[in-house]
Write a protein that holds these residues in place. Structure first.
Motif, short mmCIF file in Angstrom:
data_model
loop_
_atom_site.label_atom_id
_atom_site.label_comp_id
_atom_site.label_asym_id
_atom_site.label_seq_id
_atom_site.Cartn_x
_atom_site.Cartn_y
_atom_site.Cartn_z
N THR A 197 -14.40 -19.63 -3.52
CA THR A 197 -13.33 -20.60 -3.28
C THR A 197 -12.10 -19.88 -2.71
N GLY A 198 -11.83 -18.73 -3.29
CA GLY A 198 -10.69 -17.97 -2.82
C GLY A 198 -10.84 -17.59 -1.36
N LYS A 210 -0.94 -14.75 6.48
CA LYS A 210 -1.70 -13.59 5.99
C LYS A 210 -0.86 -12.33 6.11
N LYS A 211 -0.17 -12.22 7.25
CA LYS A 211 0.65 -11.02 7.44
C LYS A 211 1.75 -10.95 6.39
N ALA A 212 2.24 -12.13 6.01
CA ALA A 212 3.30 -12.13 5.00
C ALA A 212 2.77 -11.82 3.62
N GLY A 213 1.49 -11.57 3.53
CA GLY A 213 0.93 -11.13 2.26
C GLY A 213 0.47 -12.24 1.36
N LYS A 214 0.34 -13.47 1.91
CA LYS A 214 -0.09 -14.57 1.04
C LYS A 214 -1.58 -14.49 0.80
N ALA A 215 -1.97 -14.93 -0.39
CA ALA A 215 -3.41 -14.91 -0.70
C ALA A 215 -3.69 -15.96 -1.77
N PHE A 216 -4.89 -15.89 -2.31
CA PHE A 216 -5.35 -16.93 -3.23
C PHE A 216 -4.84 -16.70 -4.66
N ILE A 217 -5.02 -15.47 -5.14
CA ILE A 217 -4.62 -15.20 -6.52
C ILE A 217 -3.57 -14.10 -6.51
N GLY A 268 -10.47 -9.85 -0.38
CA GLY A 268 -9.17 -10.19 0.19
C GLY A 268 -8.51 -11.40 -0.42
N ILE A 269 -8.93 -11.80 -1.60
CA ILE A 269 -8.32 -13.01 -2.16
C ILE A 269 -7.07 -12.69 -2.98
N GLY A 270 -6.80 -11.40 -3.21
CA GLY A 270 -5.66 -11.05 -4.05
C GLY A 270 -4.41 -10.73 -3.23
N GLY A 287 5.20 -19.19 -2.60
CA GLY A 287 3.84 -19.65 -2.43
C GLY A 287 2.90 -18.55 -2.01
N ALA A 288 3.18 -17.33 -2.43
CA ALA A 288 2.32 -16.22 -2.04
C ALA A 288 0.98 -16.29 -2.74
N MET A 289 0.91 -17.03 -3.84
CA MET A 289 -0.38 -17.16 -4.53
C MET A 289 -0.64 -18.62 -4.84
N ALA A 290 -1.92 -19.00 -4.81
CA ALA A 290 -2.25 -20.38 -5.12
C ALA A 290 -2.79 -20.52 -6.52
N THR A 291 -3.19 -19.42 -7.13
CA THR A 291 -3.69 -19.48 -8.50
C THR A 291 -3.15 -18.31 -9.29
N ILE A 292 -3.00 -18.54 -10.57
CA ILE A 292 -2.67 -17.45 -11.50
C ILE A 292 -3.54 -17.67 -12.73
#
Lengths: 448, 264, 321
Positions: A197-198, A210-217, A268-270, A287-292
């Motif tokens: 899912t990630g 992505k360049k700004a470092g955003k990811a899933f978790i 690459g999901i982190g 909003g750099a992460m969508a889950t914690i």
């Protein structure tokens, strides 16, 4: 002139008289003032409840001293050697293995020998109860974490971490993922599906994001602890001795947890934002992460650090089910000069009624299992997290947990694995090399 | 160029002020705000009243410890330094060499035994645990020896001795006044070292009412996680008294540092 | 006040007292009653021996034991030392300590001398203001500075990385995980703290150089740079040595900054320094005996370095004549 002197004298003597009168009318009998010093960390002792207790008992002054977990452990060791100042000390469950073994339980008062006085009877804590009497209120495996191998009760449990997944509904929607919590929970019954899912989420991010470092978790490394705690054995295997048997080299759960985490890191999901760093705080707001992976106690943290994200979060089930992170025991020190007052405070603070209050105001999930059928807990909803029934969600998670044997160096060994995963995340070492280094670092602990 | 120096010297201090005067949300913005916010007094209040931190008490504790150590070091070092510089007695060579050699030892070497010793003396968790071991230092004695050697002319002492003055008298009336400037510098350094000391106070002080300021700073944590404005506010308030002190004694210290390096 | 001579003479005294003792007659006044000396040094020695020397001696003793808190010590022989020499963390700590030392000492030396030269040449107003400014970093709380610099050096959002991002093609630097970058972060903190202090020391030495030397040099046609190189620098030899020695002893004992960044010296111990290693063995790993062995090792290293410094000093001042 004469008049003003006269009036000054008059005023002066009035003042003297009233002061004297005031002194003479000191309350006939004030209860003996007692100061309870509590060494704690994080939010284990809640200020609101502390104030409430001091109102109930004006003669008691409670002074919580906060430390970080590891320095607190060091200080506890030092203070045991000097008969140091604290009356109550909190120790986190990973450290419970240390205090419950060897000759270390003597640093704490055996609470089976204490009995509650009548001081809190009106507030719901009956008199004459020893630790054995209140044991039934608590989740059995959490209770055991405060029982030493010589069977003395050195600590009473506070909260139980409970672990679920906090996720951003708005970001999920943007990536084309479902947002309803039941649907989300179905997305990842296993960790592999969570990672998949990630990856799907990340594939939908724009290159700029992505360049700004955003990811899933926020931190893929947090998966390790979650998976480890879903097993039954960590680094020591119970074998009827107090030390247990060291199995850090052979326990397959370790490899499973490690490999799952590495897989997550490599996919690459982190976002590689260490929890509680300033980058992490800022990332939360951006909003750099969508889950914690969120234990109950983290929810309040999210609220405070990212207030603008209110209503954009919800809570879904943890993959596989059942998760724990953190949990504390509170004990009375063996050298305390105020053992009775300390025990009375503890039994009040950790009673089900108070623990429910703690949950509602601060999100710490209680270990008092008698509450788990209580509607007040089960129906409690949190607005910040889209009205998720957090009481119910975390109760479910907690009941799925099985107890894990905690050995003497549990926390130290854990931190070595954490460091090892950090090296993999920052690409400084391959997974195999880093794992080997972890094992050799742990070997060193036992060399001399 | 000098503007750059000033900027670099002061910037971290200014940054502390900015962070402590803004809200958390403001601090978490990126790029960060470079302008102070309105909250400084509020934050300062929080710091001073932070539960279990006893901030102002920590400042007082540190002052007490610092001044006690400064005075003690100056006196003991001056006396011993005078002996090494001006008096002939058997064993003076060996002892001064011994003292200088110990300056090479890292202070952390005796950490655990010192704790055990202080524990046996029942001084753990008292300010005495900080003051007593620091009453003398090898550096202080060595510094004083060099200073007295360089700044107090032998002729003066001989003249006084011919006039019949006793050694203690000579010390008090001639030597001490001549080294006033350098004594002040030593005292100030001792005070600063005590103010900034972190390792030993962390080990030996267990109750927050007894903490010195560096240890108290590590206590400034809010309910959850990190509160930057609180920590920075504390950092600012921990440094500001010294800076104020400094503005008053700075001139003396500066010329003393320079004298010490050249003459000593 | 005291006369300054451009020649070496007095100024060497503090740096090599053992040396001057063999070359000159004893300082001091023969006519004074030497026996007062014993009274004079007694208070110092009493406290010094009890609190300074005894713990060290005891440390040497317990280095031969295995000793955990709240347990009895067991004799261990040389085991602690053998394990230490095979302990890769120990060697890492040595590498890190020296790396941080180099990064903080040499640039600082260069900066301090350069800035002192500049401060010296201008006829500034408010000299004491500038001099006070230079010492402000030295009095700022170490703990506070670590917090500030951590923010400034943050990997994603720190000010330094934000500025670096303005340069095209430059990626964010991780000042915690990287070996050299983390050393740079720590060295920056140390440099920031001490450079002002060292500027003042160099300034003082420079001011002691008599103007006549410069005048005669410029009469001979020397440029400013040549004057700096041939007049200023040689006269600074002793001061440079002093600063180097003090910086070395201090640099080998860096503790607070790395510990505040990460109590274990980093996830791969990339900034674990020797004293942090010692502290952790005692208070994180509860190995009092092993920690003592580490302490002895550190002492030996410091002694070797100081001996090397001393030897270099001799050579330099030998030439200086």
């Amino acid at each position: 002139m004469k008049r003003s002197i006269a009036s000054k004298t008059l005023v002066g003597s009035l003042i003297c008289a009233s002061v004297t009168a005031g002194l003479l009318t000191v309350p006939a009998k004030a209860a003996e003032p007692v100061t309870l010093t509590i060494w704690t960390f994080g939010e284990v002792i809640q200020p609101a409840l502390q104030r409430e207790y001091m109102k109930l008992h004006p003669e008691i002054k409670i002074v919580p001293i906060k430390n970080d977990v590891d320095p607190l452990h060091q200080k506890t060791i030092l203070s045991c050697q000097t008969g140091g100042p604290a009356d109550i000390i909190a120790f986190e469950t990973p450290y419970s293995g240390y205090w419950r073994t060897g000759n270390r339980p003597k640093c704490f008062q055996d609470l089976r020998e204490m009995k509650t006085s009548s001081t809190n009877a009106a507030a719901g804590v009956a008199a004459g109860q020893s630790a054995l009497d209140i044991k039934k209120n608590y989740l059995p495996w959490r209770w055991e974490q405060g029982v030493a191998f010589n069977d003395s009760v050195i600590g009473i449990p506070t909260d139980v971490g409970g672990l679920q997944v906090a996720y951003r509904t708005d970001l999920f929607k943007k990536a084309g993922l479902p947002t309803d919590r039941a649907a989300v929970s179905k997305l990842w019954p296993t960790w592999d599906k969570f990672i998949a899912t990630g990856q799907k989420y990340v594939s939908k991010l724009t290159p700029a994001e992505k360049k700004a470092g955003k990811a899933f978790i926020d931190d893929a490394g947090s998966i390790y602890a979650a998976v480890m705690n879903q097993g039954t054995v960590k680094y020591y295997e119970p074998n009827n001795t107090d030390a247990g048997k060291l199995v850090y080299k052979t326990n397959p759960q370790i490899k499973t947890a490690w490999n799952t985490t590495v897989k997550a890191m490599n996919s690459g999901i982190g976002a590689r934002l260490g929890q509680f760093t300033s980058d992490w705080n800022i990332g939360m707001n951006k909003g750099a992460m969508a889950t914690i992976l969120a234990p109950a106690w983290m929810l309040d943290y999210i609220k405070k650090q990212a207030p603008d994200t209110k209503g954009k979060w919800d809570i879904a089930d943890l993959p596989v089910g059942g998760g724990n992170q953190g949990g504390t025991q509170l004990g009375v020190t063996g050298y305390s000069k105020n053992k009775q007052a300390a025990y009375d405070f503890l039994t009040w603070y950790l009673a089900p009624e108070q623990q429910l209050k703690v949950f509602k105001t601060y999100g710490l999930f209680p270990s008092t299992s008698v509450l788990y059928d209580d509607a007040a807990l089960l129906e409690y909803k949190d607005e910040f997290f889209s009205n998720a029934p957090v009481g119910q969600i975390y109760t479910k998670g907690v009941l799925q947990l099985k107890p894990i044997f905690e050995g003497e160096l549990q926390r130290t060994i854990d931190s070595k694995f954490g460091a090892g995963l950090g090296r993999v995340a920052s690409k400084k070492m391959t997974s195999e090399k880093s794992f080997a280094l972890v094992i050799s670092d742990i070997d060193k602990l036992f060399k001399n | 160029m000098l503007g750059l120096i000033t900027f670099l010297s002061i910037f971290p201090f200014y940054w502390m002020f900015i962070v402590s005067s803004n809200t958390d949300a403001e601090i978490s913005k990126s790029p960060p705000s470079l302008v102070p916010g309105p909250r400084f007094l509020e934050v300062a209040q929080k710091v001073l009243n932070a539960e279990g931190v006893y901030f102002s008490q920590a400042l007082i504790n540190t002052f007490i410890v610092g001044i006690a150590i400064a005075i003690a070091q100056v006196i003991f070092s001056a006396i011993a330094g005078f002996a090494f510089a001006k008096l002939h007695f058997k064993g003076r060579h060996f002892s001064i060499l011994f003292v200088v050699a110990t300056m090479m030892l890292p202070s952390q070497l005796g950490l655990v035994p010192l704790f055990i010793l202080v524990n046996n003396l029942k001084l753990v968790n008292t300010l005495y645990a900080l003051i007593v071991p620091a009453l003398v230092t090898a550096f202080g004695v060595f510094w004083m020896r060099q200073i007295i050697d360089a700044q107090v002319p032998n002729e003066l002492l001989e003249a006084a001795s011919i006039d019949g003055a006793s050694v203690p008298r000579i010390f008090w009336s001639i030597v001490m006044p001549s080294i006033r400037q350098s004594s002040f510098v030593l005292g100030l350094f001792a005070f600063l070292a005590a103010w900034n000391d972190y390792l030993w106070p962390t080990v030996v002080l267990l109750s927050p009412e007894r903490f010195t300021i560096q240890v108290a700073l590590t206590q400034l944590k809010p309910l959850q996680g990190i509160d930057y404005s609180l920590q920075m506010g504390g950092a600012f308030l921990a440094t500001a008294p010294l800076i104020i002190l400094f503005i008053f004694v700075g001139k003396r210290l500066v010329s003393g540092v320079m004298d010490g390096a050249v003459k000593g | 006040m005291t006369q300054f001579k451009a020649s070496q003479g007095r100024k060497k005294a503090p740096l090599t007292p053992w040396k001057s003792k063999t070359k000159k007659p004893l300082p001091g006044v023969g006519s004074l009653n030497g026996r007062w000396g014993y009274f004079a040094i007694a208070p110092f020695f009493l406290i010094f021996l009890v609190f300074g020397v005894a713990p060290v001696v005891y440390s040497i003793y317990i280095a031969f034991f295995k000793w955990a808190p709240m347990e009895d010590p067991e004799f261990n022989g040389l085991n602690n030392f053998i394990v230490l020499l095979q302990d890769s963390d120990f060697w890492l700590a040595i590498r890190n300590t020296f790396s941080i030392w180099a990064l903080s000492t040499f640039p600082q030396l260069f900066i301090a001398i350069s800035l002192a030269a500049i401060l010296r040449n201008k006829r500034l107003k408010g000299k004491s203001f500038w001099r006070t400014i230079l010492l402000v970093p030295n009095i700022t709380s170490i703990i506070a500075i670590t917090i500030v610099f951590q923010q400034l050096f943050g990997r994603e959002y720190g000010l330094i990385n934000l500025l670096l991002a303005l340069i095209p093609g430059v990626e964010n630097i991780d000042f915690i995980e990287g070996v050299i970058p983390s050393h740079i972060q720590i060295a920056t903190m140390i440099t920031w703290r001490w450079v002002g202090y060292n500027i003042l020391i160099f300034l003082a030495s420079m001011l002691a150089i008599p103007d006549e030397l410069y005048e005669s040099a410029s009469v001979d046609g020397a440029t400013k740079w040549q004057q700096f190189r041939y007049v200023t620098l040689p006269s600074l030899k002793n001061t440079i040595t002093f600063v180097l020695i003090v910086g070395t002893i201090g640099g080998l004992q860096v503790f607070a900054e790395p510990q505040q960044l990460n109590a274990e010296g980093g996830s791969s111990k990339q900034f674990l320094t020797l004293t942090l290693f010692l502290f952790n063995q005692a208070f994180l790993n509860n190995k009092y005996g092993y920690a003592a062995a580490v302490g002895i090792a550190i002492t030996i290293i410091v002694l070797i370095i100081s001996a090397v410094n001393f030897w270099i000093t001799r050579k330099i001042s030998g030439e200086g004549k």
